[in-house]
Write a protein that holds these residues in place. Structure first.
Motif, PDB file in Angstrom:
ATOM      1  N   SER A  47       0.866  -1.129   0.012  1.00  0.00           N
ATOM      2  CA  SER A  47       0.094   0.005   0.053  1.00  0.00           C
ATOM      3  C   SER A  47       0.790   1.257  -0.211  1.00  0.00           C
ATOM      4  CB  SER A  47      -1.000  -0.033   1.282  1.00  0.00           C
ATOM      5  OG  SER A  47      -1.517   1.231   1.249  1.00  0.00           O
ATOM      6  N   GLY A  48       0.756   1.947  -1.174  1.00  0.00           N
ATOM      7  CA  GLY A  48       1.866   3.356  -0.955  1.00  0.00           C
ATOM      8  C   GLY A  48       0.560   4.417  -1.669  1.00  0.00           C
ATOM      9  N   THR A  49      -0.653   4.079  -1.713  1.00  0.00           N
ATOM     10  CA  THR A  49      -1.587   5.015  -2.206  1.00  0.00           C
ATOM     11  C   THR A  49      -1.161   5.423  -3.517  1.00  0.00           C
ATOM     12  OG1 THR A  49      -1.072   6.961  -0.872  1.00  0.00           O
ATOM     13  CG2 THR A  49      -2.952   5.631  -0.007  1.00  0.00           C
ATOM     14  N   PRO A  50      -1.186   4.423  -4.489  1.00  0.00           N
ATOM     15  CA  PRO A  50      -2.021   3.498  -4.850  1.00  0.00           C
ATOM     16  C   PRO A  50      -1.537   2.257  -4.271  1.00  0.00           C
ATOM     17  CG  PRO A  50      -0.688   4.152  -6.822  1.00  0.00           C
ATOM     18  CD  PRO A  50      -0.542   5.150  -5.940  1.00  0.00           C
ATOM     19  N   THR A  52      -1.007  -2.268  -4.617  1.00  0.00           N
ATOM     20  CA  THR A  52      -0.641  -3.432  -5.500  1.00  0.00           C
ATOM     21  C   THR A  52      -0.774  -4.760  -4.576  1.00  0.00           C
ATOM     22  OG1 THR A  52       0.824  -2.473  -7.249  1.00  0.00           O
ATOM     23  CG2 THR A  52       1.290  -4.582  -6.663  1.00  0.00           C
ATOM     24  N   ASP A 151       9.936   8.048  -2.192  1.00  0.00           N
ATOM     25  CA  ASP A 151      10.314   7.461  -3.872  1.00  0.00           C
ATOM     26  C   ASP A 151      11.861   8.104  -4.206  1.00  0.00           C
ATOM     27  OD1 ASP A 151       7.627   6.531  -3.069  1.00  0.00           O
ATOM     28  OD2 ASP A 151       6.948   7.488  -5.050  1.00  0.00           O
ATOM     29  N   GLN A 181       9.474   3.058  -5.888  1.00  0.00           N
ATOM     30  CA  GLN A 181       8.604   3.817  -4.829  1.00  0.00           C
ATOM     31  C   GLN A 181       8.895   3.241  -3.524  1.00  0.00           C
ATOM     32  OE1 GLN A 181       7.237   2.381  -7.388  1.00  0.00           O
ATOM     33  NE2 GLN A 181       6.105   3.606  -8.674  1.00  0.00           N
ATOM     34  N   HIS A 206       4.150  11.213  -4.617  1.00  0.00           N
ATOM     35  CA  HIS A 206       4.628  10.329  -5.744  1.00  0.00           C
ATOM     36  C   HIS A 206       5.039  11.328  -7.004  1.00  0.00           C
ATOM     37  CE1 HIS A 206       3.991   7.022  -3.219  1.00  0.00           C
ATOM     38  NE2 HIS A 206       2.505   7.134  -3.337  1.00  0.00           N
ATOM     39  N   THR A 228       6.833  -0.811 -17.335  1.00  0.00           N
ATOM     40  CA  THR A 228       6.752  -1.557 -15.921  1.00  0.00           C
ATOM     41  C   THR A 228       7.153  -2.915 -16.201  1.00  0.00           C
ATOM     42  OG1 THR A 228       4.772   0.137 -15.698  1.00  0.00           O
ATOM     43  CG2 THR A 228       5.163  -1.790 -14.093  1.00  0.00           C
ATOM     44  N   ASN A 268      -1.416  -0.890  -9.439  1.00  0.00           N
ATOM     45  CA  ASN A 268      -0.611   0.349 -10.097  1.00  0.00           C
ATOM     46  C   ASN A 268       0.204   1.073  -9.421  1.00  0.00           C
ATOM     47  OD1 ASN A 268      -2.726   1.524  -8.203  1.00  0.00           O
ATOM     48  ND2 ASN A 268      -3.809   2.445  -9.922  1.00  0.00           N
ATOM     49  N   TYR A 269       1.052   0.373  -8.116  1.00  0.00           N
ATOM     50  CA  TYR A 269       1.939   0.942  -7.324  1.00  0.00           C
ATOM     51  C   TYR A 269       3.029   0.064  -7.597  1.00  0.00           C
ATOM     52  CZ  TYR A 269       4.438   2.745  -3.447  1.00  0.00           C
ATOM     53  OH  TYR A 269       5.159   3.430  -2.426  1.00  0.00           O
TER      54      TYR A 269
END
Length: 432
Positions: A47-50, A52, A151, A181, A206, A228, A268-269
């Motif tokens: 969790s990094g807001t967004p 994964t 990040d 990140q 970010h 990615t 999406n992280y």
């Protein structure tokens, strides 16, 4: 058993939801955390807001206790600038530095070779940023790293590197960048004997693509060109060390397996890379010199509109066609602080003294601009269409923060102490 997949990437835009699996059927269908995951994997959310969702062989919590790292290994890496520290200095001087030397008398990996130049704020309140150089000649072995503080944006200047992350691998060469990140474990392998470059860590938010506004859907860094990694895993049971940077301090723990054991993930992280040569420049086709914000690749914003934690701006090859215009960057004083680096070739506003690997700093409201030779040439040039910065690439970390400098940054051994002389020959042209 060791399973290795060939390096590859898929291309998509920010905000998209990615999914990738290194073994068919590893991704759950229809829900994120079923009672039992496919293939006997553990579900774990990053969790990094967004966010994964990862599906890994071992959960991250399975490790030996944290312990304090040997401080000598990372003694040149500073990340808290809101404290009293005798190693930090305040100065409005216009600085220019020579390229960092790559060690030849000892082996140094990526993280051991980080040298902090400047920074502001700190990770405790998640507000601020720091700027560093790196120089290394050794790949990391049985050791991974993650930052709890922010990040990381890595800009290689010499020598390609392989950035091996939990979510896959990315090969990054000069004139490419990579962003890893907060919280993502990774290591760096040196692919060409040695490597050096630049590094920026942001403690707030970010990096994102800037809002294009009236520009519309095309130009600058196009979302489709960001790459990615696909899922890649190692099923290896042997002792590894994981290093964690937390509130500017360094800790480590041991685990009994490779930390790169994510078999599948979706979300999406995730780390990404971008080739700066794909940047689509825009500019004036009539008169005047547009603000350099038109060269922004990525931005991380503060809570104040238009005030960036960091804008990552580049100056690639481009055509100039303006009429009745002084085409190089004009003289200016700026509320933002500008740290520049030269990746390759000659920067068009500084034809001497700013070679590849060099860097400079122009702090808030300290005047700067082209040297006297560039001013003279541009003031009298035939204003026909001109390709500038051919075979070159320079960049800027631009921030709203006022930066403190490290011992290294103010040491005359690294500073071009005669930088100010590049403006001394500017003539008085005023006539009543």
């Amino acid at each position: 058993m060791v399973t290795r997949k060939l390096f590859s990437t898929f291309q998509a835009g920010f905000g998209n939801h990615f999914e990738t699996e290194a073994e068919e059927g590893a991704l759950p269908k229809g829900q994120n955390s079923p009672q039992k995951c496919p293939l006997g994997l553990y579900a774990e959310q990053l969790s990094g807001t967004p966010f994964t969702w990862t599906y890994r062989i071992w959960p991250t919590v399975l490790h030996k206790p944290f312990k304090t790292c040997d401080t000598d290994r990372f003694k040149n890496w500073l990340t808290s600038f809101d404290r009293d520290d005798s190693r930090l200095h305040v100065s409005p001087v216009q600085y220019r530095w020579s390229a960092q030397e790559i060690p030849t008398d000892r082996e140094v990996n990526f993280f051991e070779g980080i040298q902090t130049m400047a920074g502001a704020g700190g990770p405790e309140l998640k507000d601020g940023m720091s700027i560093h150089l790196y120089a290394c000649n050794k790949s990391m072995q049985k050791e991974a790293f993650y930052s709890s503080d922010g990040d990381l944006l890595i800009v290689p200047q010499q020598g390609a590197i392989l950035v091996k992350t939990e979510l896959g691998r990315l090969r990054v060469e000069p004139q490419e960048i990579v962003v890893v990140q907060r919280g993502v474990k990774f290591l760096v392998e040196v692919l060409e004997g040695n490597s050096r470059g630049y590094l920026c860590e942001i403690f707030k938010g970010h990096f994102v693509i800037p809002d294009l506004g009236p520009i519309g859907s095309n130009c600058l860094a196009n979302p489709r060109d960001f790459e990615t990694p696909v899922a890649y895993y190692e099923d290896i049971e042997e002792t590894w060390t994981v290093i964690n940077k937390f509130q500017g301090k360094f800790f480590s723990f041991d685990i009994h397996h490779s930390p790169f054991d994510i078999v599948a993930w979706h979300g999406n992280y995730a780390p990404y890379k971008y080739d700066l040569r794909k940047f689509n420049t825009i500019g004036s086709i009539s008169y005047d010199h547009p603000d350099p914000s038109i060269f922004t690749v990525l931005t991380a914003q503060t809570d104040d509109p238009g005030q960036a934690v960091c804008d990552f701006v580049i100056f690639p090859p481009r055509w100039l066609v303006q009429e009745h215009t002084f085409r190089p960057p004009y003289y200016h004083r700026n509320t933002m602080t500008e740290f520049m680096g030269n990746i390759a070739g000659v920067y068009d506003a500084k034809e001497k003294g700013f070679g590849p690997g060099c860097s400079s700093l122009h702090s808030a409201m300290s005047g700067h601009g082209p040297d006297s030779g560039v001013f003279e040439k541009a003031s009298n040039a035939d204003l026909k269409p001109q390709l500038v910065a051919e075979n070159s690439m320079s960049f800027m970390f631009e921030t709203a923060y006022q930066l403190k400098l490290t011992d290294y940054a103010v040491d005359d051994k690294h500073v071009d102490t005669e930088y100010y002389k590049c403006w001394e020959n500017l003539p008085k042209l005023f006539k009543k």
